[in-house]
Design a protein around this motif. Structure first.
Motif, PDB file in Angstrom:
ATOM      1  N   LEU A   1       3.306  14.787  -0.012  1.00 50.94           N
ATOM      2  CA  LEU A   1       3.342  16.064   0.689  1.00 50.94           C
ATOM      3  C   LEU A   1       2.062  16.866   0.501  1.00 50.94           C
ATOM      4  CD1 LEU A   1       6.995  17.080  -0.195  1.00 50.94           C
ATOM      5  CD2 LEU A   1       6.143  15.739   1.722  1.00 50.94           C
ATOM      6  N   GLU A   2       1.020  16.249  -0.030  1.00 49.94           N
ATOM      7  CA  GLU A   2      -0.212  16.977  -0.307  1.00 49.94           C
ATOM      8  C   GLU A   2      -0.776  17.625   0.945  1.00 49.94           C
ATOM      9  OE1 GLU A   2      -2.808  18.645  -2.714  1.00 49.94           O
ATOM     10  OE2 GLU A   2      -1.479  17.106  -3.527  1.00 49.94           O
ATOM     11  N   ALA A   3      -0.706  16.909   2.065  1.00 51.51           N
ATOM     12  CA  ALA A   3      -1.282  17.435   3.300  1.00 51.51           C
ATOM     13  C   ALA A   3      -0.382  18.461   3.959  1.00 51.51           C
ATOM     14  CB  ALA A   3      -1.557  16.292   4.271  1.00 51.51           C
ATOM     15  N   ILE A   4       0.915  18.507   3.539  1.00 48.67           N
ATOM     16  CA  ILE A   4       1.842  19.417   4.202  1.00 48.67           C
ATOM     17  C   ILE A   4       1.901  20.760   3.490  1.00 48.67           C
ATOM     18  CG2 ILE A   4       4.228  19.686   4.972  1.00 48.67           C
ATOM     19  CD1 ILE A   4       4.481  16.663   4.974  1.00 48.67           C
ATOM     20  N   TRP A   5       2.224  20.736   2.201  1.00 50.23           N
ATOM     21  CA  TRP A   5       2.381  21.992   1.463  1.00 50.23           C
ATOM     22  C   TRP A   5       1.362  22.159   0.333  1.00 50.23           C
ATOM     23  CZ3 TRP A   5       7.750  19.837   1.730  1.00 50.23           C
ATOM     24  CH2 TRP A   5       8.391  20.299   2.884  1.00 50.23           C
ATOM     25  N   GLY A   6       0.449  21.222   0.215  1.00 51.82           N
ATOM     26  CA  GLY A   6      -0.564  21.364  -0.810  1.00 51.82           C
ATOM     27  C   GLY A   6      -0.155  20.775  -2.146  1.00 51.82           C
ATOM     28  N   PHE A   7       0.880  19.937  -2.167  1.00 49.98           N
ATOM     29  CA  PHE A   7       1.261  19.268  -3.403  1.00 49.98           C
ATOM     30  C   PHE A   7       1.922  17.941  -3.067  1.00 49.98           C
ATOM     31  CE2 PHE A   7       5.635  20.174  -2.617  1.00 49.98           C
ATOM     32  CZ  PHE A   7       5.691  21.456  -2.134  1.00 49.98           C
ATOM     33  N   GLY A   8       1.901  17.049  -3.994  1.00 49.26           N
ATOM     34  CA  GLY A   8       2.582  15.774  -3.829  1.00 49.26           C
ATOM     35  C   GLY A   8       3.764  15.721  -4.774  1.00 49.26           C
ATOM     36  N   ALA A   9       4.970  15.846  -4.241  1.00 45.88           N
ATOM     37  CA  ALA A   9       6.150  15.921  -5.103  1.00 45.88           C
ATOM     38  C   ALA A   9       6.580  14.543  -5.597  1.00 45.88           C
ATOM     39  CB  ALA A   9       7.307  16.579  -4.349  1.00 45.88           C
ATOM     40  N   ALA A  10       6.613  13.582  -4.680  1.00 42.48           N
ATOM     41  CA  ALA A  10       7.008  12.215  -5.023  1.00 42.48           C
ATOM     42  C   ALA A  10       8.312  12.181  -5.813  1.00 42.48           C
ATOM     43  CB  ALA A  10       5.901  11.517  -5.801  1.00 42.48           C
ATOM     44  N   CYS A  11       9.337  12.921  -5.341  1.00 45.64           N
ATOM     45  CA  CYS A  11      10.619  12.988  -6.041  1.00 45.64           C
ATOM     46  C   CYS A  11      11.592  11.912  -5.578  1.00 45.64           C
ATOM     47  CB  CYS A  11      11.254  14.368  -5.846  1.00 45.64           C
ATOM     48  SG  CYS A  11      10.406  15.678  -6.733  1.00 45.64           S
ATOM     49  N   ASP A  12      11.223  11.155  -4.542  1.00 44.53           N
ATOM     50  CA  ASP A  12      12.038  10.041  -4.076  1.00 44.53           C
ATOM     51  C   ASP A  12      13.406  10.502  -3.600  1.00 44.53           C
ATOM     52  OD1 ASP A  12      12.392   7.382  -3.443  1.00 44.53           O
ATOM     53  OD2 ASP A  12      13.365   6.909  -5.347  1.00 44.53           O
ATOM     54  N   GLY A  13      13.445  11.604  -2.860  1.00 40.73           N
ATOM     55  CA  GLY A  13      14.715  12.087  -2.342  1.00 40.73           C
ATOM     56  C   GLY A  13      14.528  13.023  -1.168  1.00 40.73           C
ATOM     57  N   ILE A  14      15.643  13.342  -0.520  1.00 43.35           N
ATOM     58  CA  ILE A  14      15.655  14.288   0.600  1.00 43.35           C
ATOM     59  C   ILE A  14      16.598  15.427   0.234  1.00 43.35           C
ATOM     60  CG2 ILE A  14      16.115  14.618   3.051  1.00 43.35           C
ATOM     61  CD1 ILE A  14      15.703  11.644   3.459  1.00 43.35           C
ATOM     62  N   ALA A  15      16.113  16.643   0.345  1.00 42.16           N
ATOM     63  CA  ALA A  15      16.912  17.827   0.018  1.00 42.16           C
ATOM     64  C   ALA A  15      17.267  18.561   1.303  1.00 42.16           C
ATOM     65  CB  ALA A  15      16.134  18.749  -0.914  1.00 42.16           C
ATOM     66  N   HIS A  16      18.563  18.855   1.476  1.00 47.03           N
ATOM     67  CA  HIS A  16      19.051  19.600   2.636  1.00 47.03           C
ATOM     68  C   HIS A  16      19.494  20.981   2.154  1.00 47.03           C
ATOM     69  CE1 HIS A  16      19.303  15.881   5.127  1.00 47.03           C
ATOM     70  NE2 HIS A  16      19.518  15.324   3.939  1.00 47.03           N
ATOM     71  N   LEU A  17      18.907  22.025   2.727  1.00 41.54           N
ATOM     72  CA  LEU A  17      19.167  23.392   2.286  1.00 41.54           C
ATOM     73  C   LEU A  17      19.699  24.235   3.427  1.00 41.54           C
ATOM     74  CD1 LEU A  17      15.754  24.098   0.497  1.00 41.54           C
ATOM     75  CD2 LEU A  17      17.834  23.299  -0.588  1.00 41.54           C
ATOM     76  N   LEU A  18      20.447  25.259   3.057  1.00 42.56           N
ATOM     77  CA  LEU A  18      20.790  26.343   3.971  1.00 42.56           C
ATOM     78  C   LEU A  18      20.114  27.603   3.452  1.00 42.56           C
ATOM     79  CD1 LEU A  18      22.411  27.712   6.277  1.00 42.56           C
ATOM     80  CD2 LEU A  18      24.231  28.100   4.590  1.00 42.56           C
ATOM     81  N   LEU A  19      19.299  28.228   4.294  1.00 48.54           N
ATOM     82  CA  LEU A  19      18.679  29.506   3.955  1.00 48.54           C
ATOM     83  C   LEU A  19      19.295  30.560   4.865  1.00 48.54           C
ATOM     84  CD1 LEU A  19      16.519  31.146   2.432  1.00 48.54           C
ATOM     85  CD2 LEU A  19      14.910  30.566   4.265  1.00 48.54           C
ATOM     86  N   GLU A  20      19.941  31.550   4.258  1.00 42.87           N
ATOM     87  CA  GLU A  20      20.667  32.552   5.036  1.00 42.87           C
ATOM     88  C   GLU A  20      20.320  33.959   4.563  1.00 42.87           C
ATOM     89  OE1 GLU A  20      24.900  32.930   4.058  1.00 42.87           O
ATOM     90  OE2 GLU A  20      24.592  31.455   2.457  1.00 42.87           O
ATOM     91  N   PRO A  21      20.385  34.930   5.466  1.00 47.27           N
ATOM     92  CA  PRO A  21      20.183  36.329   5.041  1.00 47.27           C
ATOM     93  C   PRO A  21      21.320  36.766   4.127  1.00 47.27           C
ATOM     94  CG  PRO A  21      20.934  36.233   7.312  1.00 47.27           C
ATOM     95  CD  PRO A  21      20.654  34.824   6.906  1.00 47.27           C
ATOM     96  N   LEU A  22      21.018  37.700   3.230  1.00 52.18           N
ATOM     97  CA  LEU A  22      22.011  38.181   2.267  1.00 52.18           C
ATOM     98  C   LEU A  22      22.068  39.707   2.358  1.00 52.18           C
ATOM     99  CD1 LEU A  22      23.898  37.088  -0.012  1.00 52.18           C
ATOM    100  CD2 LEU A  22      22.056  37.598  -1.607  1.00 52.18           C
ATOM    101  N   PRO A  23      22.668  40.233   3.430  1.00 51.87           N
ATOM    102  CA  PRO A  23      22.680  41.691   3.600  1.00 51.87           C
ATOM    103  C   PRO A  23      23.520  42.421   2.559  1.00 51.87           C
ATOM    104  CG  PRO A  23      24.039  40.617   5.264  1.00 51.87           C
ATOM    105  CD  PRO A  23      23.301  39.530   4.556  1.00 51.87           C
ATOM    106  N   ASP A  24      24.563  41.773   2.073  1.00 52.93           N
ATOM    107  CA  ASP A  24      25.428  42.386   1.063  1.00 52.93           C
ATOM    108  C   ASP A  24      25.655  41.371  -0.058  1.00 52.93           C
ATOM    109  OD1 ASP A  24      27.264  43.671  -0.488  1.00 52.93           O
ATOM    110  OD2 ASP A  24      28.726  44.030   1.101  1.00 52.93           O
TER     111      ASP A  24
END
Length: 416
Positions: free
Chosen positions: A89-112
């Motif tokens: 991932l060096e060219a994408i985010w500036g680091f190479g993680a090499a964690c050998d996995g795929i992470a699926h996240l939900l990012l949601e607003p937290l108004p309360d």
């Protein structure tokens, strides 16, 4: 699971200090392959890109997730993110993680964010509960409801306006399966593109330190760093008073020779404290009669762990005395009781200082609670993160896949 106590505290502080800056919450809902954190891990960020609490990786994803918070807060809609950490991932985010996995996240607003404190209150009461997150068919989703109680009789409390999922046999069966295994469950909903992510609320580990002498403070410090609930007990009020403890650590005076009806008797004190499968006890008094009395009271209880300071020979003498005492009350000393007893206390780490002993004992408690053998990870043949496969919750889908079996810990160290 990221500690809801930490999230709730950080959210309250951020809302007080910067009330005009919106908050967002990231939840790890699925992992393919290897990952530093597991489903249920959470990260609290704000619309100005601050990381406030929690973690969803080993540090490689938090900054990018925080950078996306402003857009999520502006639209008021959650988005699902996928990070493929198998590639460079060096060219994408500036680091190479090499964690050998795929992470699926939900990012949601937290108004309360107040529901985070509600969740922590349910966990602290050591009852059943769950958090329901709905992942919609449009790449979004939101935390939908909090369950206070078990699947069959508990009460669902809606979060925001997403209330249409808080009913139905499908949700009940999914929640029951998650609570039974103690692991988060991701369930695809039939005839729909949505999915349910259900995280059971697991009570914090409760540690009862019996004996306020030398080394008790080290047990307290390490256990509190892990956000365990800690209680220190001694039969000597003056010794308890001399111990310097954090304000959230409870203390009790327990007189081991007191009448059973006395509130300061061992059984009277135990009746007011957790004594379930998430409870550990460290007997540090090193006074034979005190340890014997406590073991007689503790061994019949369904606690997960009892550790006793001292040598193997002394442990055998204690068990002989306890067997006689239990027999006088009509109770047999069973193999299950013996298995819960760890004496000498702790893993064989080699240290001999009070802090080293505390570290080895608390590490042993962690291993016992999580059903691990406590060996070197480099020698572990199975995956580091022992995931329980998503249970099948309907009869036609087949039986529930069993969780990893508990592994006993064989400790041969003596301590006097």
């Amino acid at each position: 699971m990221t500690g809801f106590r930490e999230l709730a505290r950080a959210a309250a502080e951020a809302t007080s200090a910067r009330p005009d800056v919106p908050l967002a919450l990231a939840t790890l809902v699925q992992v393919d392959g290897s990952s530093y954190r597991q489903p249920g891990a959470r990260l609290l960020v704000d619309a100005e890109g601050r990381v406030l609490a929690g973690a969803i990786s080993g540090g490689c994803l938090e900054g990018d997730v925080a950078a996306r918070a402003a857009e999520v807060c502006a639209t008021g809609r959650g988005v699902r993110l996928m990070y493929d950490l198998r590639a460079d991932l060096e060219a994408i985010w500036g680091f190479g993680a090499a964690c050998d996995g795929i992470a699926h996240l939900l990012l949601e607003p937290l108004p309360d964010p107040r529901w985070l404190a509600d969740v922590e209150a349910i966990r602290s009461r050591r009852g059943s509960g769950a958090v329901l997150t709905v992942l919609d068919g449009h790449g979004g989703g939101s935390s939908c409801a909090v369950l206070d109680g078990d699947a069959a009789s508990g009460t669902w409390r809606p979060i925001g306006n997403q209330v249409h999922w808080i009913s139905g046999p499908e949700l009940m069966e999914c929640t029951r399966a998650a609570q039974r295994t103690g692991h988060p469950l991701l369930h695809d909903v039939r005839d729909d593109a949505a999915a349910l992510f259900i995280e059971p609320l697991v009570a914090p580990i409760a540690l009862h330190v019996i004996g306020a002498g030398r080394g008790a403070d080290a047990f307290v410090q390490i256990a509190r760093a892990l956000e365990w609930e800690v209680t220190v007990i001694d039969h000597r009020p003056a010794v308890l008073a001399e111990l310097s403890l954090p304000p959230d650590v409870a203390t009790h005076v327990a007189r081991y020779g007191a009448s059973l009806n006395d509130s300061e008797s061992l059984n009277g004190v135990l009746a007011t404290l957790p004594h379930d499968g998430r409870t550990a006890v460290a007997l540090l008094s090193h006074i034979f009669d005190v340890d014997s009395a406590w073991l007689t009271a503790l061994l019949p209880l369904p606690v997960a762990y009892i550790g006793v300071l001292g040598s193997r020979k002394r442990a055998g003498q204690l068990l002989d005395a306890v067997e006689v005492a239990l027999g006088a009350n009509g109770t047999a000393l069973t193999d299950r009781m013996r298995h819960r007893l760890h004496a000498p206390i702790g893993l064989d780490l080699g240290g001999e200082s009070p802090a080293s002993i505390a570290l080895s004992a608390i590490a042993e408690i962690e291993a016992v609670i999580h059903g691990r053998p406590a060996g070197f990870l480099r020698e572990r043949q199975s995956p580091i993160h022992a995931r329980t496969p998503t249970p099948r919750v309907f009869e036609h889908e087949g039986p529930i896949v069993p969780t990893e079996c508990d592994v006993g810990i064989d400790d041969h160290r003596e301590r006097d």
